[in-house]
Design a protein around this motif. Structure first.
Motif, PDB file in Angstrom:
ATOM      1  N   ARG A  27      27.711   9.042 -10.508  1.00  0.00           N
ATOM      2  CA  ARG A  27      27.284   8.217 -11.640  1.00  0.00           C
ATOM      3  C   ARG A  27      27.343   6.734 -11.253  1.00  0.00           C
ATOM      4  N   LEU A  28      28.373   6.373 -10.504  1.00  0.00           N
ATOM      5  CA  LEU A  28      28.507   4.994 -10.030  1.00  0.00           C
ATOM      6  C   LEU A  28      27.357   4.637  -9.088  1.00  0.00           C
ATOM      7  N   ILE A  29      26.996   5.552  -8.211  1.00  0.00           N
ATOM      8  CA  ILE A  29      25.903   5.327  -7.275  1.00  0.00           C
ATOM      9  C   ILE A  29      24.579   5.187  -8.031  1.00  0.00           C
ATOM     10  N   CYS A  30      24.364   6.043  -9.021  1.00  0.00           N
ATOM     11  CA  CYS A  30      23.143   5.960  -9.835  1.00  0.00           C
ATOM     12  C   CYS A  30      23.037   4.590 -10.502  1.00  0.00           C
ATOM     13  N   ASN A  31      24.124   4.138 -11.079  1.00  0.00           N
ATOM     14  CA  ASN A  31      24.126   2.830 -11.740  1.00  0.00           C
ATOM     15  C   ASN A  31      23.832   1.721 -10.747  1.00  0.00           C
ATOM     16  N   TYR A  32      24.413   1.829  -9.569  1.00  0.00           N
ATOM     17  CA  TYR A  32      24.214   0.817  -8.535  1.00  0.00           C
ATOM     18  C   TYR A  32      22.750   0.757  -8.101  1.00  0.00           C
ATOM     19  N   LEU A  33      22.111   1.923  -8.015  1.00  0.00           N
ATOM     20  CA  LEU A  33      20.723   1.991  -7.586  1.00  0.00           C
ATOM     21  C   LEU A  33      19.748   1.767  -8.742  1.00  0.00           C
ATOM     22  N   GLY A  34      20.278   1.623  -9.950  1.00  0.00           N
ATOM     23  CA  GLY A  34      19.425   1.392 -11.108  1.00  0.00           C
ATOM     24  C   GLY A  34      18.656   2.612 -11.548  1.00  0.00           C
ATOM     25  N   LEU A  35      19.230   3.794 -11.338  1.00  0.00           N
ATOM     26  CA  LEU A  35      18.575   5.046 -11.682  1.00  0.00           C
ATOM     27  C   LEU A  35      19.384   5.784 -12.748  1.00  0.00           C
ATOM     28  N   ASN A  36      18.701   6.301 -13.758  1.00  0.00           N
ATOM     29  CA  ASN A  36      19.371   7.054 -14.813  1.00  0.00           C
ATOM     30  C   ASN A  36      19.078   8.532 -14.663  1.00  0.00           C
ATOM     31  N   LEU A  37      20.123   9.343 -14.677  1.00  0.00           N
ATOM     32  CA  LEU A  37      19.971  10.784 -14.645  1.00  0.00           C
ATOM     33  C   LEU A  37      20.610  11.383 -15.888  1.00  0.00           C
ATOM     34  N   SER A  38      20.009  12.451 -16.385  1.00  0.00           N
ATOM     35  CA  SER A  38      20.603  13.181 -17.499  1.00  0.00           C
ATOM     36  C   SER A  38      21.871  13.880 -17.018  1.00  0.00           C
ATOM     37  N   ASP A  39      22.687  14.336 -17.957  1.00  0.00           N
ATOM     38  CA  ASP A  39      23.892  15.076 -17.578  1.00  0.00           C
ATOM     39  C   ASP A  39      23.534  16.321 -16.773  1.00  0.00           C
ATOM     40  N   ARG A  40      22.453  16.968 -17.158  1.00  0.00           N
ATOM     41  CA  ARG A  40      22.015  18.158 -16.428  1.00  0.00           C
ATOM     42  C   ARG A  40      21.578  17.796 -15.013  1.00  0.00           C
ATOM     43  N   GLY A  41      20.818  16.701 -14.911  1.00  0.00           N
ATOM     44  CA  GLY A  41      20.371  16.261 -13.593  1.00  0.00           C
ATOM     45  C   GLY A  41      21.529  15.890 -12.698  1.00  0.00           C
TER      46      GLY A  41
END
Length: 316
Positions: free
Chosen positions: A228-242
């Motif tokens: 989740r931290l990496i996603c935020n850093y890269l500016g990408l949002n993923l669903s909980d399922r994803g």
């Protein structure tokens, strides 16, 4: 084991088809770590995040789902990029990397792709050869640190199973070379210390989003939270399922069971590329005396500031 050091001339140590990797492009993600600290794992994580992001955002095109992965300095990473000598239809073009499915990507590929580039560069080499990385806000850097003791043990076993590397005479000799920095990529502690200082320097100048520092141990402790931290850093949002799909794909057990990601077909490896992936495996190899001496070494080299490297005392 024969002492191995990196050539003094940087350019001589790069295959011609690696030179483009040293010219950052907007959207590139550079994954940096000392060998056996977790850069392969981080490559899988970012690839899986991109892949899932593409699935959830099909309107964005294929640049994320078809991201190309590559490793600079492939002369010391024999499973990385190579010249394709068999496929005549490709006119023997260079392989510039691999997509998320492990398929080769050739030079002059016209498809728009994000690039995930892993390397082991010490900071000074990175600053010398590609200073743009630290200037361009559209280029991201992720550094992975790990307990140096676990790195030493993993690196020792990697030498034992990799026919492209000199076989250690003994664990004792390899540890002595490791402490002295007489191994490929030099001193592990200097590598981590300099990159950690760089992160603090970037933060001090207001470039907080330029370099994300993570540890192998934090990934093992909370893989979902780290992702989740990496996603935020890269500016990408993923669903909980994803996010759950990414986690399931990137567990050590999942990667080890996949022949492609475990490089099972690579004849240069005499055993599994992915060995244990554990925290604290150093305890199976270090003697009491070696542990005491290594702790003194770390205290001297890291100036007793383990917390700054975000490694906990109980992990060391």
């Amino acid at each position: 084991m024969q002492t191995v050091t990196m050539p003094a001339n940087d350019v001589e140590n790069i295959h011609k088809n690696d030179l483009d990797l040293l010219s950052p492009q907007s959207g590139d993600v550079y994954l940096v770590a000392y060998p056996k600290a977790g850069v392969t794992w981080m490559t899988e994580i970012v690839t899986a995040i991109y892949r899932e992001y593409a699935t959830e955002n099909r309107n964005l095109g294929k640049e994320f789902g078809n991201a190309v992965r590559a490793h600079a300095f492939c002369d010391v990473c024999p499973m990385a990029r190579r010249r394709n000598a068999n496929n005549q239809n490709k006119m023997n073009k260079n392989v510039v990397g691999f997509d998320a499915n492990g398929k080769e990507v050739y030079e002059n590929d016209e498809e728009k792709r994000r690039r995930i580039i892993s390397l082991h560069f010490p900071l000074k080499r990175m600053e010398k050869m590609m200073p743009e990385v630290f200037i361009d806000d559209a280029v991201k850097l992720i550094y992975v640190a790990r307990n140096p003791k676990d790195i030493a043990v993993s690196y020792y076993h990697f030498h034992c199973m990799n026919e492209a590397l000199p076989t250690p005479e003994s664990w004792e000799q390899f540890l002595d070379d490791f402490v002295k920095g007489y191994v490929r990529w030099g001193s592990c502690l200097e590598h981590m210390r300099e990159w950690n200082k760089k992160q603090h320097d970037l933060d001090a100048t207001g470039k907080h989003g330029q370099l994300l520092w993570l540890t192998f141990e934090s990934l093992k402790k909370d893989l979902k939270g780290a992702m989740r931290l990496i996603c935020n850093y890269l500016g990408l949002n993923l669903s909980d399922r994803g996010l759950a799909n990414v986690v399931n794909r990137c567990t050590f057990a999942s990667m080890k069971a996949d022949p492609k990601r475990n490089h099972s077909s690579n004849t240069i490896f005499k055993s599994d590329f992915l060995r244990k992936g554990k925290v604290g495996d150093w305890k199976t190899k270090f003697t009491v005396e070696q542990n005491i001496n290594f702790n003194k070494f770390m205290a001297r080299e890291l100036e007793n500031n383990f917390s700054r490297l975000r490694l906990q005392d109980d992990e060391l």
